[in-house]
Write an enzyme that holds these catalytic residues in place. Structure first.
Site, PDB file in Angstrom:
ATOM      1  N   ARG A  66     -10.794  -5.165  14.796  1.00 38.08           N
ATOM      2  CA  ARG A  66     -10.161  -6.006  15.169  1.00 38.08           C
ATOM      3  C   ARG A  66     -10.970  -7.256  14.293  1.00 38.08           C
ATOM      4  NH1 ARG A  66      -5.116  -6.443  14.192  1.00 38.08           N
ATOM      5  NH2 ARG A  66      -3.893  -4.695  15.805  1.00 38.08           N
ATOM      6  N   ALA A  78       2.252  -1.668  16.468  1.00 40.96           N
ATOM      7  CA  ALA A  78       2.787  -2.991  16.537  1.00 40.96           C
ATOM      8  C   ALA A  78       2.628  -3.899  15.269  1.00 40.96           C
ATOM      9  CB  ALA A  78       1.840  -3.523  17.365  1.00 40.96           C
ATOM     10  N   GLU A  95       7.220  -0.455  11.874  1.00 40.84           N
ATOM     11  CA  GLU A  95       5.986  -0.327  12.296  1.00 40.84           C
ATOM     12  C   GLU A  95       5.445   1.133  12.621  1.00 40.84           C
ATOM     13  OE1 GLU A  95       3.383  -2.688  11.566  1.00 40.84           O
ATOM     14  OE2 GLU A  95       5.098  -3.798  11.120  1.00 40.84           O
ATOM     15  N   GLU A  99       2.682   3.256  10.815  1.00 38.01           N
ATOM     16  CA  GLU A  99       1.060   2.769  11.378  1.00 38.01           C
ATOM     17  C   GLU A  99       1.167   4.456  11.784  1.00 38.01           C
ATOM     18  OE1 GLU A  99       0.301  -0.131  13.969  1.00 38.01           O
ATOM     19  OE2 GLU A  99       0.230  -1.270  12.501  1.00 38.01           O
ATOM     20  N   GLU A 148      -6.197  -0.351   8.501  1.00 36.76           N
ATOM     21  CA  GLU A 148      -5.529   1.014   8.899  1.00 36.76           C
ATOM     22  C   GLU A 148      -5.446   2.076   8.079  1.00 36.76           C
ATOM     23  OE1 GLU A 148      -1.668  -1.078   7.000  1.00 36.76           O
ATOM     24  OE2 GLU A 148      -0.961  -1.936   9.160  1.00 36.76           O
TER      25      GLU A 148
END
Length: 201
Positions: A66, A78, A95, A99, A148
């Site tokens: 992040r 998320a 999601e 993910e 990701e």
């Protein structure tokens, strides 16, 4: 006691910035006593997150970079509510599949939160997903990009995840809220949770 809708008079509203996901606004709001004050905030489409629990009461967490906080954070699967009119549980299922590579047969609404209501209108619905199964690689065509690409997925005992949240090892707000809520809902077998399609109040 419950949060209720309210909207004080906006005398003037100015958009300063618009990007792909968010915009930034200043509203001039009439306060009690007839004073007017500026309130700056981020306009956000909202998000969903998923507490995925397996049959051993382990929670699925993934690690993502992040940039604003310059950290690798442990998080729940998320994503942004980016498909107009899509049911929130369908967004959450997408999601979880993209993910983490899992699907779930049993879904409940766990909690609804505002991430930072003093500076953003972002709203997150956090779901509880159970009765999980891994999606075969050939069925999951999602291509990971950017942050990701390097996003490991781990299973953590729920009680251990609670301890990590309480000792400052997990910082992501939806992850902390979701982990604690799932732990609180566990003793009665999640019987008190709302259905997956519950309306947002």
């Amino acid at each position: 006691m419950r949060d209720v809708p309210a909207s004080w008079e906006v005398v003037e509203s100015t958009e300063h910035f618009r990007a792909r996901v968010i915009s930034v606004r200043t509203d001039r709001v009439r306060m009690p006593g007839d004073q007017v004050a500026d309130r700056d905030y981020i306009v956000h489409p909202g998000s969903v997150a998923v507490v995925a629990l397996d049959e051993q009461d382990r929670v699925l967490l993934l690690r993502q970079y992040r940039h604003p906080v310059r950290r690798l954070l442990w998080e729940l699967p998320a994503g942004i509510r980016d498909v107009q009119g899509e049911p929130l549980v369908d967004c959450a299922a997408r999601e979880l599949a993209e993910e983490a590579g899992y699907r779930a047969k049993t879904w409940h609404t766990l909690i609804d939160i505002y991430t930072s209501p003093g500076c953003s209108d972002e709203r997150i619905r956090i779901f509880l997903a159970r009765d999980l199964e891994a999606i075969p690689e050939e069925e999951n065509g999602f291509v990971r990009m950017h942050e990701e690409v390097d996003m490991p997925v781990v299973w953590v005992p729920l009680a251990d995840a609670v301890n990590r949240a309480l000792t400052g090892m997990i910082h992501n707000a939806p992850a902390v809220a979701g982990i604690l809520a799932a732990y609180a809902a566990l003793p009665d077998g999640f019987a008190a949770l709302r259905p997956a399609d519950a309306e947002e109040a």
